[in-house]
Design a protein around this motif. Sequence first.
Motif, PDB file in Angstrom:
ATOM      1  N   CYS A   1      -9.421   8.116   4.356  1.00  0.00           N
ATOM      2  CA  CYS A   1      -9.986   7.278   5.411  1.00  0.00           C
ATOM      3  C   CYS A   1      -9.568   5.836   5.184  1.00  0.00           C
ATOM      4  O   CYS A   1      -9.514   5.364   4.035  1.00  0.00           O
ATOM      5  N   LEU A   2      -9.270   5.131   6.274  1.00  0.00           N
ATOM      6  CA  LEU A   2      -8.886   3.727   6.228  1.00  0.00           C
ATOM      7  C   LEU A   2      -9.819   2.926   7.119  1.00  0.00           C
ATOM      8  O   LEU A   2      -9.877   3.139   8.333  1.00  0.00           O
ATOM      9  N   TYR A   3     -10.568   2.013   6.510  1.00  0.00           N
ATOM     10  CA  TYR A   3     -11.338   1.034   7.269  1.00  0.00           C
ATOM     11  C   TYR A   3     -10.424  -0.165   7.491  1.00  0.00           C
ATOM     12  O   TYR A   3     -10.107  -0.894   6.554  1.00  0.00           O
ATOM     13  N   LEU A   4      -9.999  -0.341   8.740  1.00  0.00           N
ATOM     14  CA  LEU A   4      -8.895  -1.242   9.079  1.00  0.00           C
ATOM     15  C   LEU A   4      -9.398  -2.498   9.780  1.00  0.00           C
ATOM     16  O   LEU A   4      -9.914  -2.441  10.899  1.00  0.00           O
ATOM     17  N   GLY A   5      -9.234  -3.649   9.135  1.00  0.00           N
ATOM     18  CA  GLY A   5      -9.593  -4.914   9.758  1.00  0.00           C
ATOM     19  C   GLY A   5      -8.705  -5.215  10.951  1.00  0.00           C
ATOM     20  O   GLY A   5      -7.477  -5.126  10.860  1.00  0.00           O
TER      21      GLY A   5
ATOM     22  N   HIS B   1       2.820  -1.201   7.675  1.00  0.00           N
ATOM     23  CA  HIS B   1       2.590  -1.510   6.261  1.00  0.00           C
ATOM     24  C   HIS B   1       1.181  -1.173   5.785  1.00  0.00           C
ATOM     25  O   HIS B   1       0.940  -1.147   4.567  1.00  0.00           O
ATOM     26  N   VAL B   2       0.259  -0.928   6.700  1.00  0.00           N
ATOM     27  CA  VAL B   2      -1.099  -0.585   6.287  1.00  0.00           C
ATOM     28  C   VAL B   2      -1.431   0.867   6.640  1.00  0.00           C
ATOM     29  O   VAL B   2      -1.815   1.646   5.782  1.00  0.00           O
ATOM     30  N   VAL B   3      -1.255   1.247   7.896  1.00  0.00           N
ATOM     31  CA  VAL B   3      -1.659   2.589   8.311  1.00  0.00           C
ATOM     32  C   VAL B   3      -0.618   3.631   7.913  1.00  0.00           C
ATOM     33  O   VAL B   3      -0.940   4.619   7.234  1.00  0.00           O
ATOM     34  N   GLU B   4       0.625   3.434   8.318  1.00  0.00           N
ATOM     35  CA  GLU B   4       1.644   4.423   7.957  1.00  0.00           C
ATOM     36  C   GLU B   4       1.811   4.533   6.455  1.00  0.00           C
ATOM     37  O   GLU B   4       2.077   5.623   5.924  1.00  0.00           O
ATOM     38  N   ALA B   5       1.642   3.416   5.737  1.00  0.00           N
ATOM     39  CA  ALA B   5       1.820   3.441   4.282  1.00  0.00           C
ATOM     40  C   ALA B   5       0.760   4.282   3.587  1.00  0.00           C
ATOM     41  O   ALA B   5       1.036   4.920   2.564  1.00  0.00           O
ATOM     42  N   THR B   6      -0.463   4.294   4.134  1.00  0.00           N
ATOM     43  CA  THR B   6      -1.563   4.982   3.453  1.00  0.00           C
ATOM     44  C   THR B   6      -1.828   6.371   4.005  1.00  0.00           C
ATOM     45  O   THR B   6      -2.586   7.129   3.418  1.00  0.00           O
ATOM     46  N   ARG B   7      -1.249   6.710   5.154  1.00  0.00           N
ATOM     47  CA  ARG B   7      -1.338   8.037   5.773  1.00  0.00           C
ATOM     48  C   ARG B   7      -2.778   8.575   5.808  1.00  0.00           C
ATOM     49  O   ARG B   7      -3.055   9.670   5.312  1.00  0.00           O
ATOM     50  N   PRO B   8      -3.707   7.821   6.386  1.00  0.00           N
ATOM     51  CA  PRO B   8      -5.102   8.272   6.380  1.00  0.00           C
ATOM     52  C   PRO B   8      -5.343   9.423   7.353  1.00  0.00           C
ATOM     53  O   PRO B   8      -4.630   9.595   8.340  1.00  0.00           O
TER      54      PRO B   8
ATOM     55  N   PHE C   1       0.802  -1.221   0.000  1.00  0.00           N
ATOM     56  CA  PHE C   1       0.000   0.000   0.000  1.00  0.00           C
ATOM     57  C   PHE C   1       0.837   1.274   0.000  1.00  0.00           C
ATOM     58  O   PHE C   1       0.285   2.371   0.155  1.00  0.00           O
ATOM     59  N   ASP C   2       2.127   1.143  -0.184  1.00  0.00           N
ATOM     60  CA  ASP C   2       2.993   2.318  -0.117  1.00  0.00           C
ATOM     61  C   ASP C   2       2.528   3.390  -1.105  1.00  0.00           C
ATOM     62  O   ASP C   2       2.307   3.119  -2.290  1.00  0.00           O
ATOM     63  N   GLY C   3       2.347   4.607  -0.590  1.00  0.00           N
ATOM     64  CA  GLY C   3       2.039   5.736  -1.445  1.00  0.00           C
ATOM     65  C   GLY C   3       0.582   5.915  -1.813  1.00  0.00           C
ATOM     66  O   GLY C   3       0.262   6.796  -2.611  1.00  0.00           O
ATOM     67  N   LEU C   4      -0.335   5.122  -1.226  1.00  0.00           N
ATOM     68  CA  LEU C   4      -1.743   5.285  -1.599  1.00  0.00           C
ATOM     69  C   LEU C   4      -2.323   6.598  -1.069  1.00  0.00           C
ATOM     70  O   LEU C   4      -3.131   7.237  -1.731  1.00  0.00           O
ATOM     71  N   ASP C   5      -1.959   6.995   0.137  1.00  0.00           N
ATOM     72  CA  ASP C   5      -2.390   8.280   0.728  1.00  0.00           C
ATOM     73  C   ASP C   5      -3.910   8.482   0.634  1.00  0.00           C
ATOM     74  O   ASP C   5      -4.413   9.202  -0.235  1.00  0.00           O
TER      75      ASP C   5
END
Length: 285
Positions: free
Chosen positions: A195-199, A217-224, A188-192
């Motif tokens: 909002c992130l719905y996180l399982g 790898h999920v939250v920091e990568a997407t910077r929601p 997910f790097d760089g998706l930015d």
Amino acid sequence: MAASEASVEATFFGTSSVHVSDGTSGVLVDGFFSRPSLRRVAFGRIAPDLGRITSALSRARVRRLDGLLVAHSHYDHAMDAPEVVKHLGGKLFGSDSTLHVGRGSGLDEQAMTRIADGDEHTVGSFTVRVLGGLHSPGNRFPGVIEEPLVAPTRASSYRDGGCFSFLVSHPTGSMLIHPSANFVPNKFDGLDVDCLYLGIGALGAQSPRFQDDYWRHVVEATRPGLVVPIHWDNFFVALDQKLRPLPALLDKFARTKEFLGRKSAESGIPVRFQDAFEVIRPFVR
């Protein structure tokens, strides 16, 4: 606050079921409303409960769909999906296994679309990018569904069939819906996203190292701008009751909640639990 940002609303239905709409177009992830009891899941046969499905959709005032996206083919993701599409219209998007669930329910082939990692689909006003991934650790029913699956049947018949996350984009913002608490490094790097719905299912049972890597790898990568946890509730309890965590024998929710609170404080990224049927505006900061 721009009116366009406020036009997109997201409704949570427990597990990983999330409806996103701008008032004209609507997409639904998973759409699991039947929620059979633990006893029935463990010892009996399960099937969609049409009364519970239509009651939940009516309560949420969801009257039509452009697309229903299935993250994987376990019963708590895929079982109800064909019946929801029959009721609301739109297309069922899923793996070959999910499409076999659709075929077993009698859903027309033209109402189904096979998805794979890297696909991009236009669904009403939304663009959906499909991102392949991994089921959370402890997958009890791996494998694929090889022929049309007719309910009622055992829960174990719903093999996962491959796991997906969905990047749902709209002219006013974007969100990542990530139902399974596992990760592919750097996927997910760089998706930015806004909002992130996180399982977070079974996350509390994992090691601190796994939890930290998951966040990175999920939250920091997407910077929601906002994290909304999903798949934390006891999905053996009907939606007419208040959402509650899974029993301690099945998950370690207190550990997960402490972890999320700590990471939220360290990163400055807010974490907000959403109630069943609650509507939020995910693109409004």
